[in-house]
Structure formats: structure tokens, C-alpha cells
Scaffold this motif. Structure first.
Motif, PDB file in Angstrom:
ATOM      1  N   HIS A 199      11.849   6.351  -6.258  1.00 58.62           N
ATOM      2  CA  HIS A 199      12.056   5.735  -4.944  1.00 58.62           C
ATOM      3  C   HIS A 199      12.274   4.225  -5.155  1.00 58.62           C
ATOM      4  O   HIS A 199      11.405   3.528  -5.669  1.00 58.62           O
ATOM      5  CB  HIS A 199      10.827   5.995  -4.067  1.00 58.62           C
ATOM      6  CG  HIS A 199      11.103   5.806  -2.603  1.00 58.62           C
ATOM      7  ND1 HIS A 199      10.250   6.250  -1.623  1.00 58.62           N
ATOM      8  CD2 HIS A 199      12.153   5.237  -1.947  1.00 58.62           C
ATOM      9  CE1 HIS A 199      10.740   5.939  -0.439  1.00 58.62           C
ATOM     10  NE2 HIS A 199      11.904   5.326  -0.616  1.00 58.62           N
ATOM     11  N   ILE A 200      13.435   3.768  -4.764  1.00 57.26           N
ATOM     12  CA  ILE A 200      13.801   2.377  -5.041  1.00 57.26           C
ATOM     13  C   ILE A 200      13.398   1.486  -3.862  1.00 57.26           C
ATOM     14  O   ILE A 200      13.777   1.752  -2.729  1.00 57.26           O
ATOM     15  CB  ILE A 200      15.323   2.281  -5.281  1.00 57.26           C
ATOM     16  CG1 ILE A 200      15.745   3.198  -6.450  1.00 57.26           C
ATOM     17  CG2 ILE A 200      15.748   0.835  -5.545  1.00 57.26           C
ATOM     18  CD1 ILE A 200      15.033   2.929  -7.764  1.00 57.26           C
ATOM     19  N   LEU A 201      12.614   0.425  -4.145  1.00 54.15           N
ATOM     20  CA  LEU A 201      12.230  -0.529  -3.097  1.00 54.15           C
ATOM     21  C   LEU A 201      13.403  -1.433  -2.754  1.00 54.15           C
ATOM     22  O   LEU A 201      13.623  -1.796  -1.608  1.00 54.15           O
ATOM     23  CB  LEU A 201      11.104  -1.455  -3.572  1.00 54.15           C
ATOM     24  CG  LEU A 201       9.671  -0.960  -3.651  1.00 54.15           C
ATOM     25  CD1 LEU A 201       9.467  -0.015  -4.810  1.00 54.15           C
ATOM     26  CD2 LEU A 201       8.728  -2.145  -3.754  1.00 54.15           C
ATOM     27  N   TRP A 202      14.117  -1.829  -3.821  1.00 52.15           N
ATOM     28  CA  TRP A 202      15.093  -2.904  -3.626  1.00 52.15           C
ATOM     29  C   TRP A 202      16.206  -2.765  -4.666  1.00 52.15           C
ATOM     30  O   TRP A 202      15.920  -2.766  -5.865  1.00 52.15           O
ATOM     31  CB  TRP A 202      14.371  -4.249  -3.779  1.00 52.15           C
ATOM     32  CG  TRP A 202      15.192  -5.476  -3.511  1.00 52.15           C
ATOM     33  CD1 TRP A 202      16.380  -5.566  -2.869  1.00 52.15           C
ATOM     34  CD2 TRP A 202      14.840  -6.806  -3.901  1.00 52.15           C
ATOM     35  NE1 TRP A 202      16.801  -6.860  -2.808  1.00 52.15           N
ATOM     36  CE2 TRP A 202      15.871  -7.647  -3.437  1.00 52.15           C
ATOM     37  CE3 TRP A 202      13.766  -7.366  -4.574  1.00 52.15           C
ATOM     38  CZ2 TRP A 202      15.866  -9.027  -3.660  1.00 52.15           C
ATOM     39  CZ3 TRP A 202      13.752  -8.733  -4.787  1.00 52.15           C
ATOM     40  CH2 TRP A 202      14.792  -9.558  -4.328  1.00 52.15           C
ATOM     41  N   ALA A 213      14.139  -2.601  -8.176  1.00 52.23           N
ATOM     42  CA  ALA A 213      12.676  -2.560  -8.152  1.00 52.23           C
ATOM     43  C   ALA A 213      12.316  -1.138  -7.739  1.00 52.23           C
ATOM     44  O   ALA A 213      12.720  -0.684  -6.660  1.00 52.23           O
ATOM     45  CB  ALA A 213      12.124  -3.573  -7.159  1.00 52.23           C
ATOM     46  N   ALA A 214      11.582  -0.424  -8.621  1.00 51.13           N
ATOM     47  CA  ALA A 214      11.409   1.022  -8.431  1.00 51.13           C
ATOM     48  C   ALA A 214       9.947   1.441  -8.376  1.00 51.13           C
ATOM     49  O   ALA A 214       9.101   0.920  -9.090  1.00 51.13           O
ATOM     50  CB  ALA A 214      12.119   1.761  -9.565  1.00 51.13           C
ATOM     51  N   ASP A 225       0.809  -1.218   0.000  1.00 51.99           N
ATOM     52  CA  ASP A 225       0.000   0.000   0.000  1.00 51.99           C
ATOM     53  C   ASP A 225       0.847   1.274   0.000  1.00 51.99           C
ATOM     54  O   ASP A 225       0.329   2.366  -0.213  1.00 51.99           O
ATOM     55  CB  ASP A 225      -0.959  -0.017   1.205  1.00 51.99           C
ATOM     56  CG  ASP A 225      -1.886  -1.219   1.119  1.00 51.99           C
ATOM     57  OD1 ASP A 225      -2.507  -1.404   0.061  1.00 51.99           O
ATOM     58  OD2 ASP A 225      -1.959  -1.988   2.103  1.00 51.99           O
ATOM     59  N   LYS A 226       2.146   1.126   0.264  1.00 49.97           N
ATOM     60  CA  LYS A 226       3.004   2.313   0.263  1.00 49.97           C
ATOM     61  C   LYS A 226       3.494   2.663  -1.138  1.00 49.97           C
ATOM     62  O   LYS A 226       4.130   3.699  -1.330  1.00 49.97           O
ATOM     63  CB  LYS A 226       4.205   2.066   1.188  1.00 49.97           C
ATOM     64  CG  LYS A 226       3.781   1.984   2.651  1.00 49.97           C
ATOM     65  CD  LYS A 226       4.877   2.420   3.577  1.00 49.97           C
ATOM     66  CE  LYS A 226       4.405   2.369   5.024  1.00 49.97           C
ATOM     67  NZ  LYS A 226       5.444   1.785   5.891  1.00 49.97           N
ATOM     68  N   ILE A 227       3.198   1.775  -2.085  1.00 47.48           N
ATOM     69  CA  ILE A 227       3.670   2.050  -3.448  1.00 47.48           C
ATOM     70  C   ILE A 227       2.742   3.071  -4.104  1.00 47.48           C
ATOM     71  O   ILE A 227       1.529   2.898  -4.148  1.00 47.48           O
ATOM     72  CB  ILE A 227       3.755   0.745  -4.268  1.00 47.48           C
ATOM     73  CG1 ILE A 227       4.865  -0.117  -3.669  1.00 47.48           C
ATOM     74  CG2 ILE A 227       4.031   1.037  -5.741  1.00 47.48           C
ATOM     75  CD1 ILE A 227       4.881  -1.529  -4.167  1.00 47.48           C
ATOM     76  N   ASN A 228       3.355   4.132  -4.609  1.00 42.54           N
ATOM     77  CA  ASN A 228       2.614   5.279  -5.133  1.00 42.54           C
ATOM     78  C   ASN A 228       2.246   5.128  -6.595  1.00 42.54           C
ATOM     79  O   ASN A 228       1.098   5.208  -6.978  1.00 42.54           O
ATOM     80  CB  ASN A 228       3.488   6.533  -5.022  1.00 42.54           C
ATOM     81  CG  ASN A 228       3.044   7.376  -3.845  1.00 42.54           C
ATOM     82  OD1 ASN A 228       1.852   7.401  -3.521  1.00 42.54           O
ATOM     83  ND2 ASN A 228       3.989   8.030  -3.205  1.00 42.54           N
ATOM     84  N   SER A 229       3.287   4.921  -7.389  1.00 43.71           N
ATOM     85  CA  SER A 229       3.083   4.850  -8.827  1.00 43.71           C
ATOM     86  C   SER A 229       3.154   3.383  -9.256  1.00 43.71           C
ATOM     87  O   SER A 229       3.150   2.481  -8.432  1.00 43.71           O
ATOM     88  CB  SER A 229       4.155   5.680  -9.527  1.00 43.71           C
ATOM     89  OG  SER A 229       5.430   5.292  -9.060  1.00 43.71           O
ATOM     90  N   ALA A 230       3.225   3.151 -10.562  1.00 44.20           N
ATOM     91  CA  ALA A 230       3.337   1.765 -11.043  1.00 44.20           C
ATOM     92  C   ALA A 230       4.725   1.229 -10.719  1.00 44.20           C
ATOM     93  O   ALA A 230       5.721   1.942 -10.842  1.00 44.20           O
ATOM     94  CB  ALA A 230       3.092   1.714 -12.546  1.00 44.20           C
ATOM     95  N   LEU A 231       4.770   0.011 -10.314  1.00 39.84           N
ATOM     96  CA  LEU A 231       6.045  -0.597  -9.953  1.00 39.84           C
ATOM     97  C   LEU A 231       6.787  -1.031 -11.214  1.00 39.84           C
ATOM     98  O   LEU A 231       6.191  -1.535 -12.154  1.00 39.84           O
ATOM     99  CB  LEU A 231       5.756  -1.829  -9.088  1.00 39.84           C
ATOM    100  CG  LEU A 231       6.979  -2.457  -8.463  1.00 39.84           C
ATOM    101  CD1 LEU A 231       7.452  -1.611  -7.299  1.00 39.84           C
ATOM    102  CD2 LEU A 231       6.628  -3.853  -7.976  1.00 39.84           C
TER     103      LEU A 231
END
Lengths: 462, 462
Positions: A428-431, A423-424, A376-382
Motif C-alpha cells: 500500500h503506497i502512501l505517496w 513511500a510504502a 496510526d494507519k500504517i500497518n507494517s514498517a514504512l
């Protein structure tokens, strides 16, 4: 007959501890004879085993009307049995094209992926698939003829991770007799009329010829040999694991991943050659994502280093290597090389993304290549891509750090930096895959939905 | 090509420590392509390996003129190479009839027996036979399809007791190319055009179909798998041997033979199931003459006794049994039962007699079923028969004892006494088989010729 097949399967489930009371079980239901009888039989045993069933049909999008018919049949059957049903669509043709594999292989890959996603989504413990004894005979010969060690000779395992195969103990003939007695219809099994020529030839030409010309009882002898090979394999795996647990020396990254593992050469020399090779294979397994490009020649060459002078090394695939030092044998695989030569896709490493509801206290996998994020913290398309200007991660304190300075601090050479997958979520990079996950996206007690990203290696036995 | 095959074989001989300098080697020479190239190649390597060769041709008495031609060819070739040659006649048809086996099997049995006799006679260390890689592939599939564990999957071993197989590392094709290059002719190989339908079908139907329809490289993959299976088998055998050496409890007869062997049930339970089964198989091996009637079911049932109450037993063939006591698992086989139910011939136990010159200090076999006697002390024609009135043996002090009182003293029940076989020189008994040999016939420093009597069990891997 019906009673007999049920008893055989009940005993087989017990023998291999396949199910425990309370288990939720995802059943892969193609609508063919095998999976239909799997569903039927597990339904019959449901009460006494105290398990809950879910049927999952994967629609391959390949055979038009016929596939729709199968899907409808699977749904009706599930509903009649009172088993919750879901149909998931998979674009097998596209997956095959993108990954450069056969549609057969793509279908198998996607089926397992979808079943695993459903398992996570439904908090199920197990996935039941419908392979039976005839499939097993085929698999064993397939592996024997195409090259394999004890692992492949052992065929498909009754239990492998979350996957269980309750029908491995019965033949296709017994399954058909059961369905006939129960007066249950089924669809032509898509996996049986598949496009895998080699398997079809084994099934329709080689195995019948062996039965007719050599020994009618060959299939059950092959099954028996496979059982022994699997037992031997498990025994050597265990011995190797014990050795590595007690005396493996590991160099780790901060995320826990092993970048090199060493073992006392003197100790390893004391072992039988076959045990040494299992140890070396496990060492490679700890530093590599997948063993699929590792051949027996690599393992044998690494083993020979035990008897070679200090400093000798042999090259392994993807830039890893085995090295003889004064006291140890090492397997080293620089993490930065993971995606190096050719990028993720071409090395066959496709990131797999899954979402499912988070259950408080659920154990977060410690696997280096499977990570969980707060969806749920992901804002845009991953997206999964290489680095771009402005990319950053969130640190433990809440501060930000650019990916560029992270890579400099990690001493990753300039020419390698562009080869690492990220993974972006926008910038903002997740991983930073293989290295670090961003604090911001970590699972907390407030997480509702998990995003799992998994870097996908190959499977060996199917 | 020629250089390459020589190097492959030289390396293979070295890898398996097949030969040591000074070895005398008996070569089984049929005159066919395989054995002709074996003779040729060992002749080429003779000097550098510092070995001595003897060629032995077994004339089967089966194929009339053709067989005579083979025999003459084998002799000429040996003479041209300066290798001593002997032709031994074997009555395969009669042996097959008497023992109720196929002529193929009878031929194989007699060939090994004759080669072994020649080995003893010539004080040779080794017997070289000409099996090659294609034979090995056939053997592995034959065993897989007809039922076998790791032992059979491992195929023929490069070294087994005195028998070595230097050609296992090369294919029939390489052998024929070598002979062509050397311009050496050969006879149609009698074992290749033999009467074993199953082997012929494997060779001419199944294996070609697998190569054409599944994988051209299947044979070498099968060989690789066999190597792994053989290594695993050796590893488990070794583990089992170690366990039995350190903690087996043996009850012996005065001649050293084991009549029962026990092992701590608690200790055995700690081992992996596959290791337990190897231990049990070795326990049976110590009390039984041959494992040929022992199936995996017997072994598994005996293993299950570990988890059964005290006093439980399972029956094994020929009157033996496995027994669970409070602390141990036992395998028991009363010696008196060896020939009991049906007498020697019908149980397939044919005594084999061999004579050869005695070399002072030569080690006398400690094997319970292979005994040596001073041949020159035998007065009349030797016979193997049941007891008769007046039979006696000579005791250590020189005194005599009747067989009857021996049997009474040994507490052999009356009804069993007539079922024990005796090797007899008139009324003077050389050997109460399974019990005692007569002092009078024992080997001394004055012995010139040895008579070896061997009770013949089955072989497993050929």
C-alpha cells in the motif's frame, strides 16, 4: 556588562520580531559556552517575553566520554533553570558515510533536523540557535571566499523560517564575560573544535591576521557590510516575488506542484539585470526542489535567453531547462525527472520522517515535498523504495488503483517508471513522491499522530 | 595567450561601452607593467576601435634617478608606438604636507587631477587607467575590512565619469605573460611598491594566505561578489534618483545650487529601508559638496526621523542637518556654512585650477563647484582668499557691485562674511565661491583659453 548584553539581545529580538508572547522555543543546547549563555539569557528574559523554553541536546555519538559529560552537564543546567530537557541521539558518523558528506556537515544537518522534529513534536513556534557575531563574520568570509552572491554575503539571517538567532548581535567575548560574571561553567564547544578545517583556519589564522595587520575593527565592518547585503538581498527577493505573483504563468500538477513557470519576456527585459536574475532564480526555485546545484552561470545563461531567438533553450541540472518562446521565458522541469538519473540517495535527496501528535485544526503544509500522513494507519514498517509488482494507492472514493496503471495514465514513459520513489506501507503506497498521496493515509479529525515525510533539499546560509 | 588577453579586453570594453569611435583617450603611463600593457593593448586595438591615444606620465618628484628613468622609458615606449607623450611634474611631497595626507594618497589625487587636466586640454573623452583584477580584489577587501556598504564592496567601477579601466577584466599574471610574450620590458611599478602599508599587507600577506589556506579560487569569487554588489548599488542609486526626480522638493540659490531638499515622509516610508537610505544619501549629496564625512550612522539617524515627531532634527557634519516637518523629511545645508568653521584648507577643500583651449560650443559645466572663466581676461595673478576692502564683482549689465553690498543683500550674517572664499584677480572678484560668478569673466564665443576652478571633494572608490 551583564546588563548590557541582556539589553543588546532584548533589543535585537525586538528589532527582528523574533518572539511573540506565548511562543514555545526549542533551544539547541550543546553545553558549550554559546548555547549555555543562550539558554541562560532566554531564561532571564522568559518572564518579560512570556515565552516557554525547551532544551534539546543532540548527542552526536562521536566523542565518547566527553560527549556523555556534555550531555549530563546540559541536562543538569536545564534542570537547575527549570527548563524541560531532552537528549536525542544521532548517528552522525553513519549519516556522513551514507550521504557522503563530512561529519561536520552531517552533524549540522542532523542537528537542524532533530530540532525541527522537536519543534513539531512540542508544537513549538521557534528554534533558537546560538550563533554569535564572530560566527557571522566567519560565515560571511567563508561565503565570500568560496563564492556567493548577496545572499551569502548577508551571512546567517537573524530569523529564517522557524529558526531564530538571538546572539548574532553579541560577540563571543561578550558571551564569555557574561558567563564569567554569572559564574556559570560550560563544556568545550564541540562545534568550535570541529573538523571543518576551512572554518578553523578562518577563525584561527585569517581573521586574526586581518585584525592585526589590516584593521582591528574589521569584524564589525564585515558585520555591517553583511547587514547591508542581507537587506539588499531581501529587497530584490521581494521585488522578484512581486513580479512573479503578478505575472508568472504556472503549469501545475494535480498536487499543486509547479512543473513549469513562464514570464513575459518583454516585461522581464524592462527590469534591471540583477532583478531579472532574482526572478529567474525564484522561477527555478518553484520548479526545483533545491537550488543547491544551480550556479550563477545557469541563471546568467537563462537571462541571456531573453535576447535570443524563439526556441533557444539552455540545459539546467537534473534534466530541467530554460526555454525562450515567442512571448515568454520558461523554466521547465519534468517532475518525472526528479529522481531520474541516479535515484534519491545519490542526488542527495534523503526522505526525512518525523512523527508528532496532531493538534486538531493544525494547518497541513501545502508544500509539494513535505507531506503529512496519519501515522496510526500504517500497518507494517514504512519504507521508501522504487516500485514493485502489486503496489497500489487508495483513491478519493475509497477504490484502489495500481501504481502501474497510475503511471500509465500519467503518461510516464516506461523507462522512467522505475526511477520514481515511493513511500510504502507494504504494497500500500502512501505517496508516489512528487505525484500523489493515497487517500487512505490522509490526516482527518481523528488523527492522533502525524507522520511527516519530507524530501530534504539543501540549506543555503549555514 | 596574447590573443586571449586581447579578446578578453576587447569584450570587456564592448560590454561596458567604454569607448566609441573617434574617442580621444588619455592613458596614465607610469612605465610599470600594468600601464605599459594598457598602452600596448590599446595601441593594438586602436585601429579597429578608431580611437586616438595620448600617453601622460606623471613625474612624482619623489624617487630621484629611478623616477627619471621611468619617465624616459615611458617616453621612449610611447614614441616607438607613435603615441604622443607628455610628462607632467607633480610635487607630491608638498601636496601631502599641505593637505595632511599620505604621499600615496597625494600621488593618487594629483595623478587623477593631472590626467583630468590633460583630458580637458586635449579635448579627450576618456582617461584610461591600468587597474587590473588583482587591484580590484585588493580594493574590495580593503573596503570590506575598513568599512563600507555596497558601493565599496563593488570595488572600482569599469567606467566612472570619464575614467575607464579596460584591464579590470584580466589578472596581473595575464598581463605579465602578455608582456613576456611581446618581449616588452617595464619599470618596477611605483604604485606597487608604494608606501601604503595596508594595501601591501593585503597583497603580500592576507590574499596569499586566503588562497593557500581557504580557497585558491577566492580572488575570482571576490570579483564575482563585487560585480553583484556593484550591480545592486547601481540599481538602488537608480531607484533613489527616480524617486528624487519625481518627488524631491528643492530650494535653490540663484546659481542653481541646492540649499535644501525635502521629500514626502509618507512616500519615503513606503520604500524599503535600504532604498530610503540611498534616497537620503543622494539628498545629502545634492546639498553637500562631498559625502566623505557622511557615515552610515548619519544616514540611519536621518532615516529614523521619518518615524519621529515633527520638528525633530539631527545634526550633520559642517553645520548641515536633517529635519522632520509635518509632511516632509528635509536635508538642509546653509551655503554660508560651506567654509565656515575653519576655512577652505582645513576642511580639505582645495581649489583646483586648470587652463585649456576653448573649443567653440563646448558645454560649460553646470556644476555648482566647478566653474569656467575666460582666462585671458585675468589681469594680475589669480588668488583664492577671503574678502578684502574694495572687492567687487561685475553684474550682468556691466555695472559693479562691492562684495560687501552683495553679502548684505544676500543676508549673510556679518560674522560669516569673512569666512567665504573668493577667487580674485586683484580687487576684481571672479567668483564668490558657492554664490555668484562675475559677469566679466564668463566664457564667450571669443574666449580662447578656459580657466577652470574646481572645489575639490573626495572620491569614493579609489
Amino acid at each position: 556588562m551583564h546588563r548590557k548584553i541582556l539589553e543588546t539581545i532584548r533589543e535585537f529580538i525586538r528589532e527582528h520580531d523574533m518572539l511573540v508572547p506565548g511562543d514555545r522555543v526549542i533551544i539547541g543546547l550543546s553545553g558549550g559556552a554559546d548555547s549555555v549563555s543562550l539558554l541562560m539569557i532566554l531564561s532571564e528574559l522568559k518572564k518579560e517575553l512570556n515565552i516557554e523554553l525547551f532544551a534539546v541536546h543532540v548527542h552526536h555519538g562521536l566523542r565518547g566520554k566527553e560527549a556523555d559529560r556534555d550531555s549530563i552537564y546540559a541536562q543538569e543546567l536545564s534542570e537547575n533553570l527549570g527548563v524541560p530537557f531532552v537528549c536525542v541521539h544521532a548517528n552522525v558518523a553513519e549519516y556522513a558515510r551514507i550521504n557522503g558528506v563530512s561529519e561536520e556537515e552531517a552533524g549540522r544537518h542532523l542537528r537542524y533536523r532533530i530540532l525541527e522534529e522537536q519543534r513539531l513534536f512540542r508544537h513549538a513556534a521557534k528554534i533558537a540557535v546560538a550563533h554569535h557575531a564572530d560566527d557571522q563574520v566567519e560565515t560571511v568570509l567563508y561565503n565570500l571566499f568560496r563564492g556567493s552572491g548577496l545572499k551569502g554575503l548577508g551571512g546567517m539571517r537573524p530569523v529564517r523560517d522557524a529558526v531564530i538567532r538571538p546572539l548574532l548581535s553579541v560577540t563571543r567575548k561578550e558571551i564569555l564575560a557574561y558567563l564569567e560574571e554569572k559564574e556559570i561553567s560550560y563544556c568545550e564547544d564541540s562545534t568550535n573544535s570541529g573538523t571543518d578545517y576551512i572554518r578553523n583556519r578562518l577563525r584561527h589564522e585569517i581573521i586574526p591576521a586581518v585584525r592585526e595587520r589590516i584593521n582591528e575593527g574589521a569584524p564589525s565592518n564585515i558585520l555591517q557590510a553583511a547587514k547591508t547585503a542581507a537587506a539588499a538581498d531581501a529587497c530584490f527577493e521581494k521585488a522578484a516575488r512581486r513580479i512573479l505573483e503578478s505575472s508568472g504563468i504556472r503549469e501545475r500538477r494535480e498536487d499543486g506542484g509547479v512543473i513549469s513557470i513562464g514570464i513575459s519576456a518583454e516585461n522581464l527585459k524592462q527590469e534591471e539585470s540583477i532583478v531579472r536574475q532574482y526572478v529567474i532564480r525564484q522561477m527555478i526555485g518553484e520548479t526545483y526542489l533545491s537550488l543547491k546545484d544551480i550556479t550563477s552561470v545557469h541563471v546568467e545563461e537563462a537571462e541571456k535567453l531573453l535576447f535570443k531567438p524563439v526556441g533557444r533553450r539552455i540545459q539546467l541540472p537534473d534534466g530541467g531547462y530554460a526555454l525562450r518562446t515567442y512571448d515568454e521565458l520558461w523554466i521547465k522541469k519534468e517532475e518525472k525527472m526528479l529522481f531520474s538519473q541516479s535515484g534519491g540517495e545519490e542526488t542527495g535527496l534523503t526522505p526525512v520522517m518525523t512523527t508528532f501528535p496532531y493538534k486538531k485544526g493544525q494547518e497541513i503544509p501545502k508544500n509539494r515535498y513535505t507531506k503529512w500522513f496519519d501515522y496510526d494507519k500504517i500497518n507494517s514498517a514504512l519504507s521508501v523504495r522504487y516500485r514493485e509488482t502489486g503496489d497500489y494507492i487508495t483513491l478519493a472514493g475509497g477504490g484502489r488503483k495500481t501504481v502501474k496503471s497510475f503511471m500509465i495514465d500519467e503518461k510516464i514513459p516506461k523507462e522512467e517508471r522505475g526511477k520514481i520513489l515511493l513511500a510504502a506501507d507494504g504494497s500500500h503506497i502512501l505517496w508516489i513522491i512528487g505525484y500523489r498521496i493515497s487517500e487512505y493515509y490522509k490526516i482527518t479529525d481523528d488523527t492522533h499522530t502525524v507522520l511527516q515525510i519530507q524530501i530534504d533539499g539543501g540549506k543555503i546560509d549555514e
